[in-house]
Design an enzyme around this catalytic site. Structure first.
Site: not given
Length: 923
Positions: A481, A483, A485, A741
């Protein structure tokens, strides 16, 4: 000569000024001996000290005694421009002393000639002044002037200071440019206030050398966020240096300077200078008369219990180099109704023994206060009361260590060595299996359990299993789905349920493993809620094989969902315009209007507009100027999800899968449609290598022959989305969880348009958009979504989440628009401190905008709670007299399920309602 002298004298009288500098304008007078004689006589009169400048000039003009001879000398004068505006030039004449000279500057009267440079003529004006600080007023804007200056003495000697030096005024309505550097010169005492000091500030001129400046200063240690103090500099003699007073010791301040255009209220950016004020003891070295002493260091408390609730305390602390006047010791029993003991101790004490004290509670506090005439400082400890049973004498303690603890440690060491050897052999076997698994071909749709085997460290051990711990081989991994870091996210199946599997990359470091475990603990602690993304399971036994299973939301993030809606509306508008144009053409043909040049021209314009609209509809891949750039043409197997990661794809073995392996861009979008249940026997007749899943909601369905038309979002649907987010955030606030957030990118949406909040308190490494800025450490901060107190004081509470919710309402109203579209993150904090907020977006109702503004209050306690936001949004939904599409679908699904399960009056064989035979989504 007499006529010329009269004209000369008349003009002197007409332009005499009355300021301290006594500047006198003499227009249209030549530079000749008469002017020099009058000036020398005036200076001689001033040196006698009997009259002022005006009276001396008048007397010399009528009855003046001129020197015998005029002579030119060489002197060390220098003329420098101080500043300038649209109509003024300010400069100063300074006496330059020789390196070894000590003589004072001579007294002089200055003659200034100003030649205005124009295209067709040259205008000359003469000035006289007994002050070396000169202001030339009444000049034209954006004009050039050549200035010549003479210094005239009373004995008839004069010297040339400058000749035809060129200066220019500023253009009308100029924009002040960037400020020069701002520096701290020194700290100076305040004689009238010994408890505060002052700081001398110096700044450099701006690029255009403007004459007006503003200075603001505030304390960064202020907890009530006071308004900054502002000082305006309008006196041209007090530029470039200022003393900021009333600074508190050991505090941090920020001082900013900007240049302003007072004619039209334009200003430059502030140039900031941080100031760290020294402590009182650093400024007044160990003067305890003015300063409080240092707080006591190394405060320790040793306690012994002889009877129940009766303690003996031995309190010690480090002896300071400079002793305070005395100490005060306070002991508080934290039990309700407990006792409080106070002792006053001598300054030479460094320990105190309390032989008997009654402590009823399980906790008590010890405070040691160092006092002096300048104030006091305190150190405190909160202690747990020890029990009598665990207190042993020194002899018994030695016996315990020798005869019990030492043998136990030896046994544990032997067990550890044995376990490590067995674990090493198991790891070596797993390594061999992993090498064989990597050699086999990797299939995206179905992955054997051996493909998950990777190299394991010898020092890793199994963790304690719980009900959410899963075996890696029991999870079927499918396509990637996204990627980042930190790791990657794959779609998977676990116990007949579609899940999103978050994995770490190969060879993760300790920080990645720690952050991954923190994320798991956070999801476990939050619990289950319909509007919170839930945890399905996890595997943490080996760092190279860790995985986290969470609910899978097929429509991806709310941000992409809203932006797709915006694009859909743009396409519908283009299609509607096209139909209207075609209908106009058909009507004109039907009426058989006679064609002429005018009708031909109208038809050409319509056709041109139609083609333009079609091209814009096909090529438009961006939102608007208020949105970030994003790609709309990319079709993936699942919608983009911030919580799932982005960009390139890596499988579990670390091999790279290029982007060309994705589905072609021109294939139709996957339509999510539940499929009827088939006979299980018929399904298992197919190839054993291919697995068929009944629930098509989470898989590709490329057959677009039976697709439903897209239902556009209504205002009630947008309000329903916002209310669901408020319900989820209310649940987090009640469980003392701060999201930190909250944004549309971190809100997921299921196929039934139910909302689930994700990524609360989790890692930020998978984000790739330019909405995060580096903080002091290695973390990143979403600047445009953070509350004011979070930006200034790093305070994160449920009230700061309410601020972020207001920004989320802006995103929902604008269908994925970027907040503060024209403001960079580096400039946002200054604007928020000044009270600036986002304006009401186009199409936003006043009621919705008032709700946003209430979330952006600078005082956190004035913001509404999530419970209040939930009720207000519910009232707004009722006011629309419309039902959100999600609720309609939920009602229809409920009725359909009841009908399908009612088989009493039906002759047709009904499908069983046993849901466990289906793949069930968790959303």
């Amino acid at each position: 000569m007499l006529i010329f002298y009269a004209k000369y004298a008349f003009i002197f009288w007409f332009f005499v000024g009355s300021n301290q500098g006594e500047m006198l304008l003499m227009d249209k007078i030549s530079h000749d001996k008469t002017l020099l004689n009058v000036t020398a006589c005036t200076q001689n009169c001033l040196e006698k000290g009997q009259m002022d400048f005006r009276s001396c000039l008048k007397d010399c003009r009528i009855n003046g005694t001129f020197p015998g001879a005029l002579r030119k000398v060489q002197e060390n004068y220098q003329m420098n421009m101080i500043c300038r505006t649209e109509s003024e030039i300010v400069f100063q004449i300074d006496w330059v002393q020789h390196s070894r000279g000590t003589e004072p500057a001579p007294n002089a009267t200055y003659i200034i000639r100003v030649d205005a440079v124009k295209d067709d003529n040259k205008e000359t004006a003469l000035y006289l002044s007994d002050d070396n600080f000169l202001i030339l007023p009444g000049l034209e804007s954006n004009s050039t002037h050549n200035i010549t200056a003479l210094a005239m003495h009373g004995d008839g000697s004069y010297s040339l200071i400058a000749k035809d030096q060129t200066f220019a005024t500023l253009i009308r309505g100029y924009q002040p440019s960037k400020m020069g550097a701002v520096n701290l010169l020194r700290f100076v005492p305040q004689p009238d206030d010994l408890h505060h000091i002052a700081a001398e500030i110096e700044w450099k001129p701006s690029a255009e050398s403007n004459c007006y400046f503003d200075m603001v200063s505030y304390s960064t240690n202020s907890v009530n966020m006071d308004e900054p103090l502002e000082v305006q500099f309008r006196d041209r003699k007090k530029l470039y240096r200022h003393t900021v007073d009333n600074l508190e010791f050991d505090k941090q301040y920020h001082v900013g300077v900007r240049t302003v255009n007072i004619m039209n209220r334009l200003e430059s950016d502030l140039q900031w200078l941080p100031i760290a004020v020294p402590s009182c003891l650093d400024w007044y070295p160990y003067n305890y008369t003015l300063c409080p002493p240092h707080k006591p260091e190394n405060l320790t408390v040793t306690q012994k219990q002889y009877l129940p609730n009766i303690l003996a305390l031995n309190i010690t602390w480090a002896r300071p180099r400079y002793l305070p006047d005395n100490y005060t010791l306070h002991i508080f029993d934290l039990f309700k109704g407990g006792t409080e003991l106070n002792y006053t101790l001598d300054q030479n004490r460094s320990h105190f023994y309390v032989p008997k004290i009654t402590v009823l509670g399980s906790h008590f506090e010890v405070h040691l206060v160092a006092q002096s005439a300048g104030g006091k400082n305190v150190s405190g400890l909160t202690l747990d009361k020890v029990h009598r049973g665990v207190l042993l004498s020194e002899g018994n303690m030695v016996k315990l260590v020798l005869f019990i603890i030492v043998p136990i440690c030896c046994i544990l060491m032997l067990c550890s060595l044995t376990f490590c050897r067995r674990n090493r052999s198991e790891v070596q076997a797993l390594q061999m299996d992993a090498k064989d698994a990597k050699a086999s071909e990797f299939h995206l749709s179905l992955m054997d359990s051996s493909g998950l085997l990777v190299t394991l460290s010898a020092n890793e051990s199994l963790e304690v299993m719980d009900e959410l711990e899963v075996e890696p081989h029991s999870v079927l991994l499918q396509d990637v789905l996204g990627e980042g870091a930190f790791g990657l996210v794959r779609r998977g199946v676990y116990k007949k349920r579609q899940v999103a599997v978050k994995l770490l990359k190969d060879e993760p470091n300790d920080e990645d493993v720690y952050a991954f475990k923190c994320e798991i603990q956070m999801l476990k602690a939050v619990g289950k809620h319909p509007n919170i993304v839930g945890i399905v399971g996890y595997s943490t036994r080996f760092s190279n094989q860790m995985m986290l299973l969470i609910e899978y939301c097929s429509l991806g993030s709310l941000q992409n969902f809203l932006r797709e809606e915006w694009k859909f509306r743009q396409e519908q508008n283009a299609i509607g315009l096209k139909k209207n144009l075609e209908q106009n053409v058909d009507n004109r043909r039907f009426n058989r209007l006679p064609r002429n040049s005018i009708h031909d021209r109208i038809e050409d314009i319509n056709n041109s507009m139609l083609s333009t609209v079609e091209e814009e509809s096909e090529s438009d891949q961006t939102h608007s100027s208020r949105c970030e750039t994003y790609t709309l043409t990319r079709i993936t197997n699942a919608a983009d999800n911030k919580g799932y990661g982005l960009e390139d794809i890596e499988n579990i073995g670390g091999s790279y899968i290029p982007k060309t392996a994705e589905a072609p861009k021109d294939r139709p979008k996957r339509k999510l449609k539940p499929q009827p249940k088939k006979d299980s026997k018929q399904d298992f007749k197919s190839d054993n290598k291919k697995r068929i899943f009944e629930n098509k909601e989470y898989f590709d369905c490329l057959d677009s022959s039976d697709t439903k038309p897209r239902i556009p979002l209504k205002y009630a649907d947008l309000l329903d989305i916002a209310q669901q987010v408020a319900v989820g955030m209310e649940f987090l606030a009640q469980n003392k969880v701060v999201h930190r957030d909250l944004a549309a990118r971190n809100v997921l949406i299921s196929v039934d348009r139910s909302i689930k909040i994700a990524d609360f308190g989790l890692s930020r490494d998978v984000y790739h958009e330019n909405v995060y800025r580096k903080s002091g450490g290695s973390g990143k901060l979403p600047i445009k979504w953070l509350a004011l107190e979070s930006l200034t004081h790093q305070v994160y509470t449920s009230q700061s989440d309410v601020w972020s919710f207001g920004v989320l309402l802006y995103e929902i109203t604008t269908l994925g628009g970027m907040p503060y579209p024209s403001v960079s993150p580096s400039d946002l904090l200054q604007l928020l401190r000044q009270g600036h907020r986002m304006k009401r977006p186009e199409g936003c109702t006043q009621e919705m905008f008032s709700l946003m503004e209430s979330c952006w209050s600078s005082v956190p306690s004035h913001r509404p709670t999530f419970s209040a936001l939930k009720h207000r949004l519910g009232g707004m939904i009722l006011a629309t007299n419309d039902v959100p599409e999600r609720l309609k679908q939920l009602q229809a699904a409920t009725e359909s399920k009841l009908k399908s399960c009612d088989g009493l009056n039906s002759k047709v064989e009904q499908v069983p309602c046993e849901e466990e035979l289906y793949l069930e989504p968790l959303n």
